[in-house]
Enzyme design. Structure first.
Site, PDB file in Angstrom:
ATOM      1  N   VAL A 193      23.083  27.170  46.788  1.00  0.00           N
ATOM      2  CA  VAL A 193      24.116  26.606  45.909  1.00  0.00           C
ATOM      3  C   VAL A 193      25.526  26.868  46.416  1.00  0.00           C
ATOM      4  O   VAL A 193      26.464  26.163  46.044  1.00  0.00           O
ATOM      5  CB  VAL A 193      23.976  27.099  44.449  1.00  0.00           C
ATOM      6  CG1 VAL A 193      22.649  26.658  43.845  1.00  0.00           C
ATOM      7  CG2 VAL A 193      24.175  28.607  44.343  1.00  0.00           C
ATOM      8  N   SER A 224      27.589  33.330  30.511  1.00  0.00           N
ATOM      9  CA  SER A 224      27.228  34.653  29.999  1.00  0.00           C
ATOM     10  C   SER A 224      28.259  35.090  28.983  1.00  0.00           C
ATOM     11  O   SER A 224      29.438  34.732  29.088  1.00  0.00           O
ATOM     12  CB  SER A 224      27.182  35.671  31.142  1.00  0.00           C
ATOM     13  OG  SER A 224      27.053  36.991  30.634  1.00  0.00           O
ATOM     14  N   TYR A 244      31.633  39.203  37.994  1.00  0.00           N
ATOM     15  CA  TYR A 244      30.666  38.450  37.189  1.00  0.00           C
ATOM     16  C   TYR A 244      31.359  37.813  35.980  1.00  0.00           C
ATOM     17  O   TYR A 244      31.162  36.631  35.688  1.00  0.00           O
ATOM     18  CB  TYR A 244      29.549  39.391  36.741  1.00  0.00           C
ATOM     19  CG  TYR A 244      28.398  38.710  36.043  1.00  0.00           C
ATOM     20  CD1 TYR A 244      27.425  38.020  36.771  1.00  0.00           C
ATOM     21  CD2 TYR A 244      28.268  38.769  34.663  1.00  0.00           C
ATOM     22  CE1 TYR A 244      26.364  37.400  36.126  1.00  0.00           C
ATOM     23  CE2 TYR A 244      27.209  38.153  34.011  1.00  0.00           C
ATOM     24  CZ  TYR A 244      26.256  37.472  34.745  1.00  0.00           C
ATOM     25  OH  TYR A 244      25.210  36.860  34.109  1.00  0.00           O
ATOM     26  N   ALA A 291      34.534  37.096  35.616  1.00  0.00           N
ATOM     27  CA  ALA A 291      35.444  36.042  36.079  1.00  0.00           C
ATOM     28  C   ALA A 291      34.671  34.769  36.404  1.00  0.00           C
ATOM     29  O   ALA A 291      35.090  33.661  36.033  1.00  0.00           O
ATOM     30  CB  ALA A 291      36.226  36.509  37.301  1.00  0.00           C
TER      31      ALA A 291
END
Length: 176
Positions: free
Chosen positions: A8, A84, A97, A99
């Site tokens: 990805v 999240s 994470y 950010a």
């Protein structure tokens, strides 16, 4: 069953994956951007490599999925991005994470407005702590402190999240 794979983080691979999906299927109806990694450290201890790895996978990867996926997504289709709660409230040791996941939430809002004219809905699911392999390395005392903050007194399961994604991918969510 058609199986395609791509990194990805790599725009070229994602563009090819989507072109291959269109060639094989004539287009797609649902795209779920779910790739994610953790590289937790406090700001003081976090390396630039850890920062970049998380941002490239968790944020840039979603961008690639949406950008190239939207080109092959059938009108009336669905995009579901996995964000999240960390992107909303933040957690110590997860600046990278948090950010990335906050970026996913903002990007989802913008892309939803862009693709609405084609009848495509774009949503983000922002779970709290989910019992996955990524949780295996969390110290027991941290797990206990997280559970105490959850009103249901348990972590989410992958089935809990899958059910939310399934709903958002269905015709029943056409106005969400």
């Amino acid at each position: 069953m058609l199986q395609l794979a791509a990194d990805v983080r790599d725009a070229g691979q994602m563009e090819k994956l989507m072109a291959d999906a269109k060639a094989a299927l004539g287009g797609i109806d649902v795209l779920v951007n779910n790739a994610g990694i953790l590289k937790d450290h406090t700001l003081k201890k976090m390396t630039l490599d850890e920062w970049h790895a998380v941002i490239q996978t968790n944020l840039t990867g979603v961008f690639h999925g949406c950008k190239y996926g939207a080109e092959v997504l059938n009108d009336g289709g669905r995009i579901v991005n996995i964000a999240s709660v960390a992107g909303i409230v933040g957690f110590p040791g997860q600046a990278n994470y948090a950010a990335a996941k906050a970026g996913v939430i903002g990007m989802t809002r913008s892309i939803a407005k862009e693709l609405a004219r084609r009848g495509i809905t774009v949503n983000a699911v922002a779970p709290g702590v989910v019992e996955t392999q990524m949780m295996a390395d969390i110290r027991p005392e941290m797990r206990d402190s997280y559970v105490k903050q959850i009103p249901l007194g348990r972590f989410a399961t992958t089935v809990d999240i899958a059910n939310a994604v399934l709903f958002l991918a269905s015709a029943d969510s056409g106005y969400i």
